[in-house]
Motif scaffolding. Structure first.
Motif, mmCIF file in Angstrom:
data_model
loop_
_atom_site.group_PDB
_atom_site.id
_atom_site.type_symbol
_atom_site.label_atom_id
_atom_site.label_comp_id
_atom_site.label_asym_id
_atom_site.label_seq_id
_atom_site.Cartn_x
_atom_site.Cartn_y
_atom_site.Cartn_z
ATOM 1 N N VAL A 310 0.847 6.505 14.532
ATOM 2 C CA VAL A 310 2.037 5.658 13.865
ATOM 3 C C VAL A 310 2.214 6.418 12.699
ATOM 4 C CG1 VAL A 310 2.595 3.490 12.765
ATOM 5 C CG2 VAL A 310 1.785 3.556 15.147
ATOM 6 N N PHE A 311 1.040 6.591 11.851
ATOM 7 C CA PHE A 311 1.168 7.045 10.446
ATOM 8 C C PHE A 311 1.819 8.893 10.574
ATOM 9 C CE2 PHE A 311 -2.433 3.896 9.238
ATOM 10 C CZ PHE A 311 -1.118 2.975 8.582
ATOM 11 N N GLY A 312 1.194 9.221 11.522
ATOM 12 C CA GLY A 312 1.588 10.549 11.745
ATOM 13 C C GLY A 312 2.859 10.996 12.063
ATOM 14 N N ALA A 313 3.488 9.831 12.677
ATOM 15 C CA ALA A 313 4.933 10.015 13.044
ATOM 16 C C ALA A 313 5.837 9.849 12.002
ATOM 17 C CB ALA A 313 5.290 9.058 13.968
ATOM 18 N N VAL A 314 5.457 9.537 10.620
ATOM 19 C CA VAL A 314 6.416 9.310 9.713
ATOM 20 C C VAL A 314 5.631 9.596 8.305
ATOM 21 C CG1 VAL A 314 8.186 7.544 10.712
ATOM 22 C CG2 VAL A 314 5.630 6.611 9.685
ATOM 23 N N PRO A 315 5.212 10.935 8.288
ATOM 24 C CA PRO A 315 4.180 11.176 7.062
ATOM 25 C C PRO A 315 4.950 11.130 5.835
ATOM 26 C CG PRO A 315 4.752 12.873 8.334
ATOM 27 C CD PRO A 315 5.254 12.040 9.006
ATOM 28 N N LEU A 316 6.256 11.558 5.887
ATOM 29 C CA LEU A 316 7.178 11.536 4.437
ATOM 30 C C LEU A 316 7.357 10.098 4.218
ATOM 31 C CD1 LEU A 316 8.322 13.295 2.316
ATOM 32 C CD2 LEU A 316 10.244 13.491 3.622
ATOM 33 N N PHE A 317 7.854 9.392 4.968
ATOM 34 C CA PHE A 317 8.118 7.883 4.680
ATOM 35 C C PHE A 317 6.931 7.303 4.131
ATOM 36 C CE2 PHE A 317 7.990 3.489 6.148
ATOM 37 C CZ PHE A 317 8.740 3.108 5.391
ATOM 38 N N PHE A 318 5.432 7.406 4.597
ATOM 39 C CA PHE A 318 4.400 6.932 4.222
ATOM 40 C C PHE A 318 4.198 7.459 2.599
ATOM 41 C CE2 PHE A 318 0.112 6.534 3.238
ATOM 42 C CZ PHE A 318 -0.412 5.707 4.017
ATOM 43 N N TYR A 319 4.510 8.836 2.361
ATOM 44 C CA TYR A 319 4.098 9.390 1.195
ATOM 45 C C TYR A 319 4.978 8.654 -0.035
ATOM 46 C CZ TYR A 319 2.714 13.212 -2.163
ATOM 47 O OH TYR A 319 2.071 13.561 -3.261
ATOM 48 N N LEU A 320 6.236 8.564 0.604
ATOM 49 C CA LEU A 320 7.064 8.051 -0.783
ATOM 50 C C LEU A 320 6.775 6.832 -1.094
ATOM 51 C CD1 LEU A 320 10.554 9.813 0.554
ATOM 52 C CD2 LEU A 320 9.235 10.560 -1.368
ATOM 53 N N ILE A 321 6.323 5.755 -0.240
ATOM 54 C CA ILE A 321 6.292 4.546 -0.202
ATOM 55 C C ILE A 321 4.854 4.096 -0.780
ATOM 56 C CG2 ILE A 321 8.013 3.914 1.073
ATOM 57 C CD1 ILE A 321 6.012 2.710 3.106
ATOM 58 N N HIS A 322 3.634 4.894 -0.721
ATOM 59 C CA HIS A 322 2.584 4.554 -0.785
ATOM 60 C C HIS A 322 2.124 4.828 -2.413
ATOM 61 C CE1 HIS A 322 0.817 8.718 -0.827
ATOM 62 N NE2 HIS A 322 -0.199 8.423 -1.061
ATOM 63 N N VAL A 323 2.478 5.906 -2.995
ATOM 64 C CA VAL A 323 2.071 6.281 -4.303
ATOM 65 C C VAL A 323 2.616 5.245 -5.322
ATOM 66 C CG1 VAL A 323 2.530 7.777 -6.317
ATOM 67 C CG2 VAL A 323 1.836 8.636 -3.880
ATOM 68 N N PRO A 324 3.922 4.658 -5.194
ATOM 69 C CA PRO A 324 4.383 3.641 -6.235
ATOM 70 C C PRO A 324 3.631 2.214 -5.987
ATOM 71 C CG PRO A 324 6.218 4.162 -4.678
ATOM 72 C CD PRO A 324 4.962 5.412 -4.414
ATOM 73 N N ILE A 325 3.392 2.048 -4.755
ATOM 74 C CA ILE A 325 2.638 0.920 -4.367
ATOM 75 C C ILE A 325 0.990 0.812 -5.032
ATOM 76 C CG2 ILE A 325 1.665 -0.543 -2.545
ATOM 77 C CD1 ILE A 325 3.901 0.098 -0.761
ATOM 78 N N ILE A 326 0.525 2.013 -4.835
ATOM 79 C CA ILE A 326 -0.962 2.004 -5.282
ATOM 80 C C ILE A 326 -0.884 2.097 -6.776
ATOM 81 C CG2 ILE A 326 -2.702 3.735 -5.685
ATOM 82 C CD1 ILE A 326 -2.193 4.847 -2.908
ATOM 83 N N ASN A 327 0.199 2.736 -7.404
ATOM 84 C CA ASN A 327 0.195 2.871 -8.888
ATOM 85 C C ASN A 327 0.662 1.380 -9.371
ATOM 86 O OD1 ASN A 327 0.602 3.448 -11.718
ATOM 87 N ND2 ASN A 327 2.279 5.002 -11.239
ATOM 88 N N GLY A 328 1.753 1.015 -8.854
ATOM 89 C CA GLY A 328 2.144 -0.413 -9.531
ATOM 90 C C GLY A 328 0.862 -1.664 -9.316
ATOM 91 N N CYS A 329 0.393 -1.714 -8.273
ATOM 92 C CA CYS A 329 -0.691 -2.520 -7.916
ATOM 93 C C CYS A 329 -1.948 -2.387 -8.994
ATOM 94 C CB CYS A 329 -1.273 -2.670 -6.598
ATOM 95 S SG CYS A 329 0.017 -3.234 -5.400
ATOM 96 N N ALA A 330 -2.057 -1.053 -9.221
ATOM 97 C CA ALA A 330 -3.203 -0.769 -9.967
ATOM 98 C C ALA A 330 -3.034 -1.316 -11.690
ATOM 99 C CB ALA A 330 -3.577 0.628 -10.052
#
Length: 395
Positions: A310-330
């Protein structure tokens, strides 16, 4: 196409998606560590690190080389799908430019929370590698290898200091090509930091493109070939690393204990990626890719790997959303705990004196992130498969 051919096509593409998914999962661990488990020392600094922090960082070394390499394989398979060099060239060129723009305009501010410095990372280098590959695809495979393999082999022989002095007013060019660092233009009004210079990353993608031909072979031959090639890469790494002959600016130095000696042996140079670093990561990666293809033919094993696919099928989508989520929550976490939002990746100096990095917290946040993003990634993957929109193919 026969049923057997369809099944083999499915298993070989599934194995690529699963490996890419594993890369995404490990990448998320590294980025979570950067925002939630920042240490006052480098996790690979043998003088200060603990083996747990070392391996948390080291295992993520496999991400960039394998992702760039798999992008090359995927480019070859896309070319087989469209059966048209011009269409493949257009796709690689447009996709590459799109990735470069995403890195500069979207990804850079998501890391910083503001826009002071343009940070050129892995998406940037993948984009430029695709642009270069769009021109190389018109050559025969042997000529692609002739142009790119020597770069992989000899780029460590260049002395960065001497090259910078030789280029005089073009130091910025050498930074973009080979020597990571800062570029300040227009009287410091435009600040750029190059984390991933182009050499030798585009050669890794070109190598993947050429090796994509193995996916036209019978499955048993392909699996055997990928396994042997991966083992060969790994053995060459071991020989080079043990002998300290060539291939990495950091020498292997036996330590006082077995565990620290192992750490020293594995502590290869990533920025830019040395020959030893690439052999150390691509070798086991090729072996794993071959074994994953064997696993996907066994129904009883496949369900355990579905979540990686599932993650491997949409790598760019994952990349674009995971960084702001990690940063914002931190930053929300630091605001609640320390009274002010802190970007721990860039502003760790603002942390209080009693701050201590927690590997348990880092792993916990990483697992929560993966669970939270699984459903959005699955839904987006389903949308991509069902939609005929060209725009979705770029995300």
């Amino acid at each position: 196409m026969s049923y057997a051919s369809t099944q083999q096509l499915s298993s070989r593409l599934t194995s690529i998606d699963i490996l890419r998914g594993l890369i995404i999962v490990l990448m998320a661990l590294d980025h979570t560590r950067g925002f939630w488990g920042v240490t006052l020392f480098s996790p690979t600094d043998l003088e200060y690190t603990h083996w747990t922090w070392f391996f948390t960082r080291w295992i993520t070394h496999f991400c960039a080389p394998l992702f760039v390499f798999l992008t090359g394989i995927s480019a070859f398979l896309y070319g087989q799908k469209v059966q048209n060099k011009t269409k493949l060239c257009h796709f690689l060129l447009s996709r590459g430019v799109w990735l470069i723009l995403l890195e500069v305009l979207v990804i850079t501010p998501s890391w910083q929370g503001h826009y002071d410095t343009i940070i050129l990372q892995v998406i940037w280098v993948i984009g430029w590698s695709m642009v270069l590959l769009s021109a190389l695809i018109y050559l025969q495979p042997k000529w692609i290898l002739t142009l790119t393999v020597p770069i992989l082999l000899i780029h460590n022989a260049f002395n960065d200091i001497e090259m910078t002095q030789t280029l005089v007013n073009f130091e910025w060019l050498w930074t973009l090509l080979h020597s990571p660092g800062a570029i300040n233009l227009y009287n410091n009004t435009l600040n750029i930091y190059v984390a991933y210079p182009l050499i030798p990353w585009f050669s890794v993608m070109a190598l993947g493109y050429v090796l994509g031909q193995a996916y036209l072979w019978p499955q048993t031959i392909r699996i055997k070939y990928l396994t042997r090639l991966g083992l060969c890469f790994t053995m060459v790494f071991i020989l080079l690393r043990a002998s300290n002959i060539y291939g990495d600016p950091t020498l292997f130095i036996p330590q006082d204990s077995a565990i620290t000696s192992i750490l020293s042996f594995l502590d290869t140079h990533k920025y830019p990626p040395s020959l030893q670093y690439l052999l150390m990561t691509l070798g086991p990666g090729l072996v794993l890719l071959a074994q994953l293809e064997k696993m996907t033919d066994k129904a009883r094993l496949y369900p355990t790997l579905t979540w990686l696919k599932v993650f491997g099928a949409v790598p760019l989508f994952f990349y674009l959303i995971h960084v702001p989520i990690i940063n914002g929550c931190a930053q929300l976490y630091t605001w609640l705990k320390y009274g002010e939002p802190i970007n721990m990746f860039f502003d760790s100096s603002k942390l209080p004196p009693d701050y201590e990095a927690s590997l348990i917290l880092t792993v916990a946040v990483w697992l929560i992130l993966l669970i939270a993003l699984y459903v959005p990634c699955k839904r987006y993957a389903q949308l991509k498969r069902s939609s005929k929109s060209v725009l979705l193919s770029y995300l």
